[in-house]
Motif scaffolding. Structure first.
Motif, mmCIF file in Angstrom:
data_model
loop_
_atom_site.group_PDB
_atom_site.id
_atom_site.type_symbol
_atom_site.label_atom_id
_atom_site.label_comp_id
_atom_site.label_asym_id
_atom_site.label_seq_id
_atom_site.Cartn_x
_atom_site.Cartn_y
_atom_site.Cartn_z
ATOM 1 N N ASP A 49 16.858 15.611 47.672
ATOM 2 C CA ASP A 49 17.488 15.877 46.371
ATOM 3 C C ASP A 49 17.497 14.623 45.501
ATOM 4 O OD1 ASP A 49 17.905 18.461 47.095
ATOM 5 O OD2 ASP A 49 20.042 18.256 47.507
ATOM 6 N N THR A 52 13.951 14.150 44.246
ATOM 7 C CA THR A 52 13.593 15.236 43.326
ATOM 8 C C THR A 52 14.205 15.000 41.950
ATOM 9 O OG1 THR A 52 13.375 16.843 45.124
ATOM 10 C CG2 THR A 52 13.776 17.707 42.918
ATOM 11 N N VAL A 56 12.192 14.538 38.355
ATOM 12 C CA VAL A 56 12.470 15.370 37.182
ATOM 13 C C VAL A 56 12.956 14.509 36.017
ATOM 14 C CG1 VAL A 56 13.867 17.284 36.303
ATOM 15 C CG2 VAL A 56 12.941 17.389 38.615
ATOM 16 N N ILE A 62 10.135 20.158 35.633
ATOM 17 C CA ILE A 62 9.967 20.386 37.067
ATOM 18 C C ILE A 62 8.487 20.492 37.380
ATOM 19 C CG2 ILE A 62 10.401 21.998 38.961
ATOM 20 C CD1 ILE A 62 13.011 22.754 37.647
ATOM 21 N N LEU A 64 5.890 21.043 40.704
ATOM 22 C CA LEU A 64 5.820 21.418 42.116
ATOM 23 C C LEU A 64 4.414 21.226 42.646
ATOM 24 C CD1 LEU A 64 8.009 24.644 42.388
ATOM 25 C CD2 LEU A 64 8.432 22.446 43.469
ATOM 26 N N THR A 72 12.958 21.772 49.512
ATOM 27 C CA THR A 72 12.806 21.306 48.134
ATOM 28 C C THR A 72 13.161 22.397 47.134
ATOM 29 O OG1 THR A 72 11.062 19.776 48.804
ATOM 30 C CG2 THR A 72 11.188 20.339 46.469
ATOM 31 N N LEU A 76 15.960 22.513 44.026
ATOM 32 C CA LEU A 76 15.691 22.856 42.624
ATOM 33 C C LEU A 76 16.585 24.001 42.165
ATOM 34 C CD1 LEU A 76 11.789 22.628 42.563
ATOM 35 C CD2 LEU A 76 13.426 21.031 41.571
ATOM 36 N N SER A 77 16.872 24.933 43.052
ATOM 37 C CA SER A 77 17.786 26.025 42.699
ATOM 38 C C SER A 77 19.177 25.484 42.377
ATOM 39 C CB SER A 77 17.859 27.035 43.849
ATOM 40 O OG SER A 77 18.798 28.054 43.564
ATOM 41 N N LEU A 79 19.819 22.486 41.311
ATOM 42 C CA LEU A 79 19.691 21.734 40.056
ATOM 43 C C LEU A 79 19.845 22.655 38.856
ATOM 44 C CD1 LEU A 79 18.824 19.312 38.263
ATOM 45 C CD2 LEU A 79 16.455 19.939 38.746
ATOM 46 N N ALA A 282 8.555 27.290 37.592
ATOM 47 C CA ALA A 282 8.897 25.928 37.168
ATOM 48 C C ALA A 282 8.387 25.642 35.763
ATOM 49 C CB ALA A 282 8.321 24.921 38.160
ATOM 50 N N THR A 285 10.908 26.936 33.154
ATOM 51 C CA THR A 285 12.270 26.417 33.079
ATOM 52 C C THR A 285 12.436 25.576 31.810
ATOM 53 O OG1 THR A 285 11.616 24.533 34.456
ATOM 54 C CG2 THR A 285 12.627 26.413 35.568
ATOM 55 N N PHE A 350 13.861 30.424 43.323
ATOM 56 C CA PHE A 350 13.736 29.268 44.202
ATOM 57 C C PHE A 350 14.550 29.461 45.475
ATOM 58 C CE2 PHE A 350 12.756 26.469 40.321
ATOM 59 C CZ PHE A 350 11.396 26.661 40.493
#
Length: 493
Positions: A49, A52, A56, A62, A64, A72, A76-77, A79, A282, A285, A350
């Protein structure tokens, strides 16, 4: 009845589905090994995390890979669902929590963009090829006319066995010698020299032949804005290539999934399919830069912030220069997650994709065979293409996009007290509350600060050894502050 291969396993796998393409049987050791390697090697660490969020923050979106590490997608979920709460937790996690001391304003706080700041700091430090400058440890050493600071400093009998580094080769020997002569002539008297020398010899006598030094390394990073990057004639071609890649990615992924499924590698096919859908999610988003990004709320004031893992560290980084850059890296969030339907849908996907990826990887481990080999090949390809998202490359791209440059100089101090005094003298704002957690308030500290700024203090309240220590530390901190000024601000002279 199902046909069996030479090793006793059904040729169509554990789902009783005969593959379209019949592949040769694998040795048991290869099948067993290929089944367990991806599950063991592709688990996300406790720093996932943290890293990541750094990726970002630098990218502003994001991104991937084809085969993200297990866990991972769940990060992201969180986040997208939790936003600022996730920032607060992830930035101070992962074994790299850093504390920031604002020398100018006196505040103390944890670094807001831990991973991103670490990436940028490492990027600028890797560009520096000069060794660290060794700060003087005695007034005689600093004022010597016969030995310039760019030469190795001879060890006295008291100080054998201690570490020393050569001074920076970037400064000319003549300039350093002249600077130290001016400092010695203008700021130090013969009486102070005698006191300092006697204090050093007394201390060596009390502690034996070896004088203990807890050396402190200070990296000074001076950040500033440069000319914004101009549009290149190849930018249009790059955008076209990126557009073609985005359009072709789903087609290529579907073809790969079809081939894998026809070969009986159902687990790998599911992982590739989940990765394709996750990349599409992603891309949709909505993550923006916050208002005031890379801007300062203060006028006509440069920043001066000291960062280290904790108060008892041996390696420190001093960020100086444009307050908009330094404050954005250390104190302000670099991204803002929009509360919208697109992000909610992506967060839900995610979460589901992370579960599907876990089920697919455990399925491959249970089925063995060519499914495990295909997953090992996919994992190897992922490692081979990870250079695109290396932290140094991300930091380099962010620096170029933001139009930022930084000069890095390193210094080695004989003690933490002299280092902090040099920083305070270098800034000259006489606000000392920032160092309370590092050096707690004490009458001797207050007297040392008065001596540092050439103010009188009550010498009758201290024993002679304390007075000698106060004057020696103040003199060395002043000398070091002058070296900091001349080295870090060399381009302004």
């Amino acid at each position: 009845m199902a046909a069996f291969s030479s090793n006793g396993n059904p040729s169509f796998g554990s789902l009783n589905l005969a593959p379209f393409f019949e592949l040769p049987a694998l040795p048991n050791i290869v099948a067993e090994w290929a089944a367990i390697i991806p599950l063991v090697c592709h688990l996300a660490s406790y720093r996932r995390d943290y890293r990541t969020l750094g990726d970002v923050a630098l990218l502003g979106c994001i991104s991937l890979s084809l085969f993200p590490k297990l866990g991972t997608l769940a990060g992201l979920s969180r986040l997208l669902r939790r936003g600022p709460e996730f920032f607060d937790e992830a930035s101070t996690r992962g074994g790299a929590t850093c504390t920031v001391w604002d020398v100018r304003w006196g505040s103390v706080f944890p670094c807001a963009n831990g991973a991103a700041c670490e990436f940028v700091k490492d990027f600028f430090r890797r560009r520096r090829s000069t060794p660290a400058v060794t700060m003087p440890e005695s007034v005689q050493e600093a004022g010597s006319k016969s030995r310039p600071m760019s030469c190795p400093i001879e060890k006295s009998p008291d100080e054998k066995g201690t570490l020393r580094t050569q001074a920076s080769e970037t400064l000319q020997a003549s300039e350093r010698a002249r600077a130290h002569q001016e400092i010695h002539a203008g700021e130090e008297s013969q009486e102070a020299t005698k006191i300092c020398t006697s204090s050093s010899s007394d201390s060596a006598t009390r502690h034996g032949n070896c004088v203990f030094r807890r050396y402190q390394t200070l990296h000074v990073l001076r950040a500033r804005f440069t000319t914004k990057r101009k549009r290149s004639m190849f930018d249009g071609a790059r955008r076209t290539i990126n557009f073609v890649g985005i359009a072709a990615m789903p087609i290529l992924s579907i073809l790969l999934v079809s081939v894998l499924a026809m070969c009986g590698a159902y687990g790998t096919a599911v992982i590739v399919l989940c990765s394709m859908i996750s990349q599409i999610a992603a891309k949709n988003t909505i993550i923006r830069r916050p208002p005031g990004y890379l801007q300062s709320n203060e006028s006509c004031e440069d920043a001066c912030m000291l960062m280290a893992p904790h108060q008892n560290a041996q390696e420190w980084t001093l960020f100086i220069g444009d307050r908009g850059i330094v404050d954005t890296l250390l104190n302000k969030p670099m991204i803002m997650v929009q509360d919208c339907r697109a992000n909610s849908v992506a967060a839900a996907w995610f979460t589901a994709a992370n579960l599907l990826q876990l089920l697919a990887m455990t399925f491959v481990a249970g089925q063995k065979g060519w499914d495990g080999v295909c997953l090992v090949i996919l994992m190897t390809a992922e490692f081979a293409f990870q250079w695109r998202t290396q932290s140094i490359r991300l930091a380099k791209a962010w620096v170029a996009e933001a139009g930022i440059d930084a000069q890095v100089n390193s210094f080695q101090f004989g003690s933490r007290m002299i280092m902090l005094g040099a920083i305070e003298k270098f800034l000259g704002c006489k606000r000392t509350v920032w160092m309370d957690q590092i050096i707690p308030p004490h009458p001797r500290r207050e007297a040392w600060l008065c001596n540092l700024f050439e103010e009188p203090f009550d010498e009758a309240s201290f024993i002679p050894s304390d007075i000698a220590w106060i004057k020696l530390s103040g003199a060395l901190a002043t000398l070091s502050a002058n070296i900091l000024q001349r080295t870090t601000m060399a381009d302004e002279v």
